[in-house]
Write a protein that holds these residues in place. Structure first.
Motif, short mmCIF file in Angstrom:
data_model
loop_
_atom_site.label_atom_id
_atom_site.label_comp_id
_atom_site.label_asym_id
_atom_site.label_seq_id
_atom_site.Cartn_x
_atom_site.Cartn_y
_atom_site.Cartn_z
N VAL A 9 112.82 5.09 78.31
CA VAL A 9 113.72 6.17 78.69
C VAL A 9 114.40 5.69 79.97
N THR A 10 115.75 5.74 79.98
CA THR A 10 116.46 5.19 81.12
C THR A 10 117.71 5.99 81.47
N LYS A 11 118.08 5.92 82.75
CA LYS A 11 119.35 6.49 83.21
C LYS A 11 120.42 5.42 83.35
N VAL A 12 120.07 4.17 83.03
CA VAL A 12 121.03 3.07 83.08
C VAL A 12 122.09 3.30 82.01
N GLU A 13 123.34 3.02 82.34
CA GLU A 13 124.45 3.18 81.39
C GLU A 13 124.12 2.43 80.11
N ARG A 14 124.44 3.04 78.98
CA ARG A 14 124.03 2.56 77.66
C ARG A 14 124.39 1.10 77.39
N ASN A 15 125.64 0.71 77.56
CA ASN A 15 126.03 -0.66 77.27
C ASN A 15 125.34 -1.66 78.19
N MET A 16 125.20 -1.30 79.45
CA MET A 16 124.52 -2.18 80.40
C MET A 16 123.04 -2.32 80.03
N ALA A 17 122.41 -1.21 79.68
CA ALA A 17 120.99 -1.24 79.32
C ALA A 17 120.76 -2.11 78.09
N LEU A 18 121.60 -1.94 77.07
CA LEU A 18 121.45 -2.74 75.85
C LEU A 18 121.66 -4.22 76.14
N SER A 19 122.61 -4.53 76.99
CA SER A 19 122.86 -5.91 77.36
C SER A 19 121.68 -6.51 78.12
N GLN A 20 121.12 -5.75 79.05
CA GLN A 20 119.97 -6.24 79.81
C GLN A 20 118.75 -6.44 78.93
N ILE A 21 118.51 -5.52 78.01
CA ILE A 21 117.37 -5.65 77.11
C ILE A 21 117.57 -6.83 76.17
N ARG A 22 118.79 -7.01 75.67
CA ARG A 22 119.10 -8.18 74.85
C ARG A 22 118.80 -9.47 75.60
N ASP A 23 119.17 -9.52 76.88
CA ASP A 23 118.91 -10.70 77.69
C ASP A 23 117.41 -10.93 77.87
N CYS A 24 116.63 -9.86 78.00
CA CYS A 24 115.17 -9.99 78.12
C CYS A 24 114.57 -10.56 76.84
N VAL A 25 115.07 -10.12 75.70
CA VAL A 25 114.60 -10.63 74.41
C VAL A 25 114.94 -12.11 74.29
N SER A 26 116.19 -12.46 74.55
CA SER A 26 116.66 -13.84 74.42
C SER A 26 115.94 -14.79 75.37
N ALA A 27 115.67 -14.32 76.58
CA ALA A 27 115.01 -15.17 77.58
C ALA A 27 113.60 -15.58 77.15
N GLN A 28 113.01 -14.82 76.24
CA GLN A 28 111.65 -15.12 75.77
C GLN A 28 111.67 -15.86 74.43
N GLY A 29 112.85 -16.32 74.02
CA GLY A 29 112.94 -17.03 72.75
C GLY A 29 112.95 -16.12 71.55
N GLY A 30 113.26 -14.84 71.77
CA GLY A 30 113.27 -13.88 70.68
C GLY A 30 114.68 -13.56 70.23
N TRP A 31 114.80 -12.71 69.23
CA TRP A 31 116.08 -12.32 68.73
C TRP A 31 116.02 -10.90 68.20
N ILE A 32 117.15 -10.24 68.22
CA ILE A 32 117.27 -8.88 67.68
C ILE A 32 117.61 -9.02 66.20
N THR A 33 116.77 -8.46 65.35
CA THR A 33 116.96 -8.60 63.91
C THR A 33 117.72 -7.42 63.30
N ASP A 34 117.74 -6.28 63.98
CA ASP A 34 118.44 -5.11 63.47
C ASP A 34 118.57 -4.11 64.60
N HIS A 35 119.49 -3.19 64.45
CA HIS A 35 119.65 -2.13 65.45
C HIS A 35 120.22 -0.88 64.79
N SER A 36 119.97 0.24 65.43
CA SER A 36 120.57 1.52 65.04
C SER A 36 120.98 2.22 66.31
N LEU A 37 122.20 2.72 66.34
CA LEU A 37 122.70 3.46 67.49
C LEU A 37 122.86 4.92 67.08
N PHE A 38 122.40 5.81 67.92
CA PHE A 38 122.48 7.24 67.66
C PHE A 38 123.38 7.85 68.73
#
Length: 105
Positions: A9-38
């Motif tokens: 749960v975050t107050k960070v702006e949506r696009n910035m939060a998704l970008s930061q989380i994506r970077d956290c995944v990528s930095a660990q050698g991971g990848w996003i396989t699917d997403h759903s936006l509500f």
């Protein structure tokens, strides 16, 4: 394949939060396989990463300012991959996003 489920749960702006989380995944050698936006209220990301990278991923999320909660113990191990689901709720006062839906038929 081991599975984990996190909620953020975050107050960070949506696009910035998704970008930061994506970077956290990528930095660990991971990848996003699917997403759903509500609208602009929530998002769900399905990820896959090396099992040994999971502690680093959690640390990266914390370092980025996200407190990820889980209702079960995270899988542990040194070999193989794991899959996970991140549910992200955005706290803000903005109205819902309106999406144009093309007519069917």
């Amino acid at each position: 394949m081991p599975f984990f489920r996190l909620s953020i749960v975050t107050k960070v702006e949506r696009n910035m939060a998704l970008s930061q989380i994506r970077d956290c995944v990528s930095a660990q050698g991971g990848w996003i396989t699917d997403h759903s936006l509500f609208s602009n209220r929530a998002a769900t990301l399905n990820v896959e990463m090396p099992l040994a990278a999971l502690p680093g991923f959690m640390a990266a999320l914390n370092e980025a300012g996200f407190t990820a909660k889980t209702d079960a113990a995270l899988p542990a191990g040194e070999t193989g991959d794991c899959r996970g689901s991140l549910s992200i709720t955005f706290i803000h006062g903005d109205p819902d996003l309106k999406q144009a839906v093309p007519p069917f038929g």
